[in-house]
Scaffold this active site. Structure first.
Site, PDB file in Angstrom:
ATOM      1  N   ARG A 195       0.808  -1.276   0.129  1.00  0.00           N
ATOM      2  CA  ARG A 195       0.327  -0.058   0.360  1.00  0.00           C
ATOM      3  C   ARG A 195       0.944   1.354  -0.143  1.00  0.00           C
ATOM      4  NH1 ARG A 195      -2.468  -2.792   3.831  1.00  0.00           N
ATOM      5  NH2 ARG A 195      -1.935  -1.446   5.134  1.00  0.00           N
ATOM      6  N   CYS A 420      -6.167  -7.733   4.486  1.00  0.00           N
ATOM      7  CA  CYS A 420      -5.280  -7.533   3.347  1.00  0.00           C
ATOM      8  C   CYS A 420      -4.630  -7.095   2.200  1.00  0.00           C
ATOM      9  CB  CYS A 420      -4.838  -9.378   3.235  1.00  0.00           C
ATOM     10  SG  CYS A 420      -3.522 -10.092   4.564  1.00  0.00           S
ATOM     11  N   ASP A 421      -4.941  -5.114   2.272  1.00  0.00           N
ATOM     12  CA  ASP A 421      -4.997  -4.504   1.393  1.00  0.00           C
ATOM     13  C   ASP A 421      -4.023  -4.115   0.544  1.00  0.00           C
ATOM     14  OD1 ASP A 421      -5.742  -2.525  -0.209  1.00  0.00           O
ATOM     15  OD2 ASP A 421      -6.698  -1.245   1.190  1.00  0.00           O
ATOM     16  N   PHE A 422      -3.325  -4.727  -0.751  1.00  0.00           N
ATOM     17  CA  PHE A 422      -2.272  -4.315  -1.147  1.00  0.00           C
ATOM     18  C   PHE A 422      -2.277  -3.132  -2.043  1.00  0.00           C
ATOM     19  CE2 PHE A 422      -1.975  -8.806  -0.211  1.00  0.00           C
ATOM     20  CZ  PHE A 422      -0.918  -9.130   0.231  1.00  0.00           C
TER      21      PHE A 422
END
Length: 485
Positions: A195, A420-422
């Site tokens: 991120r 889990c935000d990429f």
């Protein structure tokens, strides 16, 4: 030796690459009893479904590659391989045993880029009255790999599968390397780095990583300090690995809202109070209540001819993974990297008595198993393992490949799977692969909307799932509109 199980698949692998951390001094990290107990298990296989990123999948793979290299600089054991050292009576004597370590030489993790031309998001996010489609298993790398295979295979392999209208990122993570807590800590750290790399240039200078770094040094019961290698009484560990064929299973994803879980907990509390078990009633939790529901419903599906008035000598019990970090004295921090988990089992009871005693009793049985797992109990388990003539290396692999009356709850709703935000939004769904799957295994995940909701993955033999679909008590607790047909 690891062998790939070849089967027709709608997924095509376009490319694969090895991702390595920056160079660092070579290091060997000895496996603990917890780690060694996982050698004959499967890789952890969890995956996340995303809407499409605002750039090409090729760019996405490059983005994940660059951020993974940075994550591996901190979590460097993930880029290593397992290594076995044989111990002899003397310099030229017979082998008396062997120890296993993580060889941290920067061998690297692997990323695969794949495509599933005809698969859409809606094909994966099926309603609860439909089975999880088999194609999901094709979204994970390292098919049929056992943790012992980490001597040759990467300890982490990632498959990025491009769908018609989305992306699935499937992780194959060696369970001898660490437990689910450490695995998801690593994945969330990787996602946070990713991120930051997509942040606007002006924002990068003011943003820093929020997650704490891992505690790499392995724990020892001897004052918590790193211990000597644990020598297993085997000249060769390879014969201990049982490569059992994957069983025929049906899988369902069930959603339990926070309100539903509260009702289950209150029902268990009332029943325990009616039974004059005030201590258990005061201590009952939502987890215990959910475990009670699932344990009894699965047992009822398997023993559909058993009623509350039927007698049978067939005994059943519930097993579940428990995190030992907070149970040790002094406790280990949440950032401890490695396995720190045991598999607890409730008292055995006949199927008829389990169903007759009801929801409150089963919830209390789970609670009693948890309460008894103290620091002393954890250390006693370690001592018993080390002093055993044949130490167990298959904690999560049931005898005979599962079936019978095995009921095991794995994973945890405490894992931040939807964090889990990429870089282009949080996942829309979580799914698992074929690792550690057998008749009677249940996986728990946090609900996407948060608030204490839980998503449950149930894997059963087809004949048992057909009966479970008609269980009124189960479907009354599942989110509305999810009645099985």
């Amino acid at each position: 030796m690891y062998r790939t199980m070849v089967s027709p698949s709608p997924v095509r692998v376009l490319s694969r690459r090895t991702v390595k951390p920056p160079p660092r001094p070579r290091e060997h990290i000895q496996l603990t009893t917890w780690d060694l107990s996982m050698l004959d298990g499967d890789y952890i296989k969890k995956g996340l479904l995303f809407t499409p990123p605002p750039f090409s999948t090729s760019h996405l793979v490059d983005h994940l590659d660059a951020s993974l290299a940075d994550a591996l600089a901190v979590y460097y054991p993930v880029a290593g391989r397992l290594s076995t050292h044989r111990h002899r009576r003397d310099a030229i004597g017979d082998v008396v045993g062997c120890s296993v370590s993580i060889d941290c030489a920067g061998q690297g993790a692997e990323i695969l880029h794949a495509v599933a031309d005809d698969v859409t998001l809606s094909d994966v996010i099926v309603p609860p009255n439909a089975d999880v489609p088999r194609v999901v298993r094709s979204f994970f790398p390292l098919d049929a790999a056992a943790n012992y295979d980490g001597h040759e295979l990467p300890l982490l392999a990632v498959q990025v599968t491009e769908l018609v209208d989305g992306v699935f990122v499937g992780f194959a993570y060696n369970h001898a390397l660490s437990d689910g807590t450490s695995c998801w800590n690593f994945l969330n750290a990787w996602a946070e780095i990713a991120r930051l790399k997509l942040s606007p240039p002006g924002a990068k200078a003011t943003r820093v990583l929020k997650l704490k770094p891992p505690l790499i040094q392995r724990w020892s019961p001897d004052h918590g300090e790193a211990a000597a290698p644990i020598v297993l009484p085997y000249a060769d560990l390879a014969p201990l690995v049982q490569r059992q064929p994957a069983p025929e299973l049906r899988e369902r994803m069930l959603h339990f809202s926070s309100e539903s879980l509260t009702k289950l907990k209150e029902q268990a509390r009332r029943e325990l109070m009616a039974a004059r078990d005030e201590d258990a009633a005061a201590a009952v939790t939502k987890f215990q209540a959910l475990a009670s529901l699932l344990w009894r419903c699965v047992t009822r599906a398997r023993h559909r001819h058993v009623t509350t008035t039927t007698t049978t000598t067939k005994t059943v019990c519930a097993s579940f993974a428990i995190n030992d970090r907070s149970r040790l004295r002094p406790p280990l921090p949440a950032e401890y990297f490695g396995n720190c988990v045991d598999l607890l089992t409730t008292e055995a009871v006949s199927a008829s008595k389990l169903l007759a005693r009801g929801h409150g009793w089963a919830a209390g049985a789970v609670g009693r198993a948890v309460a008894a797992h103290t620091d002393a109990a954890v250390r006693a388990c370690i001592t018993a393992w080390e002093e055993g003539k044949k130490p167990m290396v298959s904690m999560l692999r049931p005898a005979g490949g599962g079936g019978g009356d095995v009921f095991v709850m794995l994973s945890s709703p405490r894992f931040d799977v939807y964090g889990c935000d990429f870089g282009w939004g949080k996942p829309v769904a979580v799914r698992s692969g074929d690792g550690n799957k057998f008749d009677g295994v249940v996986g728990l995940f946090s609900g996407r909307e948060g608030g204490g909701s839980i998503e449950v993955e149930v894997a059963l033999a087809p004949e048992h799932m057909a009966v479970l679909e008609q269980d009124d008590e189960l479907w009354a607790a599942v989110s509305p509109g999810a009645r099985g047909r």
